[in-house]
Write a protein that holds these residues in place. Structure first.
Motif, PDB file in Angstrom:
ATOM      1  N   TYR A 253      37.623  59.964  33.838  1.00 30.55           N
ATOM      2  CA  TYR A 253      38.577  60.686  35.036  1.00 30.55           C
ATOM      3  C   TYR A 253      38.155  59.280  36.183  1.00 30.55           C
ATOM      4  O   TYR A 253      39.239  59.186  36.731  1.00 30.55           O
ATOM      5  CB  TYR A 253      38.010  61.613  36.093  1.00 30.55           C
ATOM      6  N   GLU A 256      40.940  56.753  34.365  1.00 29.08           N
ATOM      7  CA  GLU A 256      42.774  56.543  34.696  1.00 29.08           C
ATOM      8  C   GLU A 256      42.656  57.194  35.410  1.00 29.08           C
ATOM      9  O   GLU A 256      44.116  57.164  35.893  1.00 29.08           O
ATOM     10  CB  GLU A 256      42.315  57.795  33.873  1.00 29.08           C
ATOM     11  N   VAL A 257      41.500  57.883  36.781  1.00 27.34           N
ATOM     12  CA  VAL A 257      42.563  58.816  37.650  1.00 27.34           C
ATOM     13  C   VAL A 257      42.035  58.296  39.094  1.00 27.34           C
ATOM     14  O   VAL A 257      42.975  57.401  40.057  1.00 27.34           O
ATOM     15  CB  VAL A 257      41.999  60.125  38.341  1.00 27.34           C
ATOM     16  N   LEU A 258      41.307  58.002  39.377  1.00 27.73           N
ATOM     17  CA  LEU A 258      40.619  56.100  40.576  1.00 27.73           C
ATOM     18  C   LEU A 258      41.190  54.976  40.160  1.00 27.73           C
ATOM     19  O   LEU A 258      40.759  53.966  40.739  1.00 27.73           O
ATOM     20  CB  LEU A 258      39.211  57.044  40.447  1.00 27.73           C
ATOM     21  N   GLY A 259      41.801  54.678  38.871  1.00 30.27           N
ATOM     22  CA  GLY A 259      41.266  53.205  38.768  1.00 30.27           C
ATOM     23  C   GLY A 259      40.657  52.197  38.612  1.00 30.27           C
ATOM     24  O   GLY A 259      40.586  51.220  38.300  1.00 30.27           O
ATOM     25  N   ASN A 263      33.873  53.157  40.372  1.00 34.91           N
ATOM     26  CA  ASN A 263      34.100  54.153  41.082  1.00 34.91           C
ATOM     27  C   ASN A 263      33.476  55.684  40.325  1.00 34.91           C
ATOM     28  O   ASN A 263      32.853  55.896  41.340  1.00 34.91           O
ATOM     29  CB  ASN A 263      35.363  55.199  41.118  1.00 34.91           C
ATOM     30  N   GLY A 310      40.130  68.204  39.511  1.00 40.21           N
ATOM     31  CA  GLY A 310      41.344  68.456  38.186  1.00 40.21           C
ATOM     32  C   GLY A 310      42.088  68.298  39.230  1.00 40.21           C
ATOM     33  O   GLY A 310      43.527  67.550  38.788  1.00 40.21           O
ATOM     34  N   SER A 312      42.865  66.720  41.694  1.00 39.23           N
ATOM     35  CA  SER A 312      42.851  65.937  43.143  1.00 39.23           C
ATOM     36  C   SER A 312      42.950  64.015  42.310  1.00 39.23           C
ATOM     37  O   SER A 312      42.444  63.857  40.836  1.00 39.23           O
ATOM     38  CB  SER A 312      41.470  65.822  43.277  1.00 39.23           C
ATOM     39  N   HIS A 313      43.765  63.400  42.958  1.00 35.05           N
ATOM     40  CA  HIS A 313      43.963  62.075  41.894  1.00 35.05           C
ATOM     41  C   HIS A 313      43.672  60.477  43.855  1.00 35.05           C
ATOM     42  O   HIS A 313      43.843  59.515  43.396  1.00 35.05           O
ATOM     43  CB  HIS A 313      45.845  61.234  42.022  1.00 35.05           C
ATOM     44  N   ALA A 314      42.232  61.117  44.603  1.00 37.50           N
ATOM     45  CA  ALA A 314      42.295  60.384  45.145  1.00 37.50           C
ATOM     46  C   ALA A 314      40.924  60.514  45.469  1.00 37.50           C
ATOM     47  O   ALA A 314      40.154  61.193  45.242  1.00 37.50           O
ATOM     48  CB  ALA A 314      42.739  60.594  46.582  1.00 37.50           C
ATOM     49  N   ALA A 318      37.582  63.100  46.021  1.00 38.89           N
ATOM     50  CA  ALA A 318      37.044  63.924  44.477  1.00 38.89           C
ATOM     51  C   ALA A 318      35.114  63.298  45.395  1.00 38.89           C
ATOM     52  O   ALA A 318      34.828  64.250  44.385  1.00 38.89           O
ATOM     53  CB  ALA A 318      37.160  62.897  43.764  1.00 38.89           C
ATOM     54  N   SER A 381      43.246  66.009  32.642  1.00 43.08           N
ATOM     55  CA  SER A 381      43.350  67.283  33.993  1.00 43.08           C
ATOM     56  C   SER A 381      43.365  68.261  33.596  1.00 43.08           C
ATOM     57  O   SER A 381      42.791  69.188  34.278  1.00 43.08           O
ATOM     58  CB  SER A 381      44.908  66.883  35.065  1.00 43.08           C
TER      59      SER A 381
END
Length: 408
Positions: A253, A256-259, A263, A310, A312-314, A318, A381
């Motif tokens: 996560y 892949e999601v937070l970059g 993080n 799940g 959230s993308h920020a 999170a 997700s």
């Protein structure tokens, strides 16, 4: 601001002998224990080891703990718990000091470190049931929630500080310095236990039934209480999905999601912060009504926070979700431990604690595999949503039972 002011009036009743030396010593040894989680893998890698060696190190440690956990519970009920804790901390101090000495002289090897990990795991199999069951001898029943909150607080803080301290010690003086510092921490824990005098004298029968008979008696105590066996069973499943989420999903996560995997530290720190805040709040609590409803409601909210994660993308959202989830884990854990200590007969508490712990961790390897396959099959997700949904449904199942709702 003193800790007493931070925790409120309940701390005045708890932070005094015999609990105070116990808590201070175990806080120091818990910090050192977290240092070991960084130092031992660092030693293995410095000796030319790879992923398979690290996996073998973890497998021998957890395998020894699992294999001896039930026997450890029987020993805790047969022998004085203070003596068991003192012996466990003292033995771990000697083992780590020996390993640090060998490492400093260039005599360490990967097989030796694997054996050390197994011995440390065996010590944990006796230590954890003992430390979970000794609190009724240190504080009076109305203060058990606050005492468990303090114990949870030091555990969470050590989880934040310990790995960073371990990395710093390895960077400054190598892994031998880190292992030596860990040995000193366990020696400090042993000293505090030596100085501690339980509020209640421990008595043990001279003649005991066979070990297997005593082990079965512990299971009988659990099966005789619906709230007890139901919670042990449900949480063997809850931890499958929570453990899989923490170990398998969160690193993915973060990347892949937070970059970026950088993080991940923030995600784990948010969980720990929520847990610390919840422990501080519970440290002010003397008694709590409808304990079963409150505890299982916390688990339900935890499942909802995973669903929020799940969706959230920020990063800020999170972090909020994970901090709430960490708080919920602490609320349930503190209330559960205090309830066990109040309601389970003292002479069976070690065995019940060992069965409870075994149920909590026995299916974790399966959880890692299942969640990993779910990520491959469903995507990241969707897998997070499944984990959150299952946790919430299991909590609702518990809330639907009379035994949980009537638990005061």
């Amino acid at each position: 601001m003193t800790l007493t002011k931070l925790l409120g009036a309940e701390a005045n009743a708890v932070l005094r002998p015999p609990f105070l030396p116990y808590w201070l010593g175990q806080s120091v040894s818990a910090l050192g224990d977290r240092v070991t989680t960084v130092a031992l893998p660092a030693v293995v890698l410095s000796l030319g080891g790879g992923a398979s060696d690290l996996a073998r190190l973890a497998a021998w440690s957890s395998g020894a703990q699992l294999a001896l956990l039930l026997i450890g519970g029987v020993l805790v009920d047969r022998l004085p718990r203070r003596t068991i804790l003192l012996a466990s901390d003292g033995l771990r101090a000697l083992l780590l000091a020996w390993a640090a000495f060998l490492l400093a002289r260039g005599g360490a090897s990967i097989p030796l470190l694997t054996g050390l990990a197994a011995l440390l795991g065996a010590c944990s199999a006796v230590f954890y049931p003992a430390t979970a069951s000794i609190l009724p001898q240190l504080v009076q029943a109305p203060h058990l929630i606050a005492a468990n909150a303090l114990r949870n607080l030091s555990t969470q803080l050590s989880g934040v500080i310990g790995p960073a301290l371990g990395g710093l010690l390895v960077a400054l003086g190598g892994a031998s310095l880190a292992l030596g510092a860990d040995a000193l921490s366990f020696a400090a824990g042993a000293l505090s236990l030596f100085l501690m005098r339980p509020r209640q004298a421990e008595t043990r029968l001279q003649r005991r039934p066979p070990l297997l008979a005593e082990l079965w008696e512990g299971f009988r105590v659990i099966l005789a209480s619906a709230w007890l066996w139901l919670t042990v069973a449900l949480f063997s499943l809850v931890n499958v999905f929570v453990g899989g989420l923490n170990v398998v999903v969160l690193p993915l996560y973060a990347r892949e999601v937070l970059g970026g995997t950088q993080n991940l530290g923030w995600l784990y720190a948010a969980q720990a912060l929520g847990a610390v805040l919840a422990a501080l709040a519970l440290g002010r609590t003397r008694q709590l009504r409808r304990r079963g409803v409150v505890a299982y409601s916390a688990v339900l909210v935890q499942g909802v926070t995973v669903l929020l994660l799940g969706a959230s993308h920020a990063l800020p959202l999170a972090l909020l979700a994970l901090s709430l989830g960490g708080a919920c884990v602490t609320v349930f854990g503190v209330l559960w431990e205090a309830t066990l200590q109040e309601r389970v007969p003292n002479e069976a508490l070690g065995r019940v604690a060992s069965v409870d712990m075994l149920g909590s961790i026995a299916l974790l390897p399966l959880g890692f595999v299942l969640v990993g396959r779910a990520v491959t099959a469903l995507g990241l997700s969707s897998s997070i949503l499944v984990c959150g949904g299952v946790v919430a449904l299991l909590a609702l199942a518990g809330l639907c039972t009379r035994a949980v709702r009537q638990l005061e």
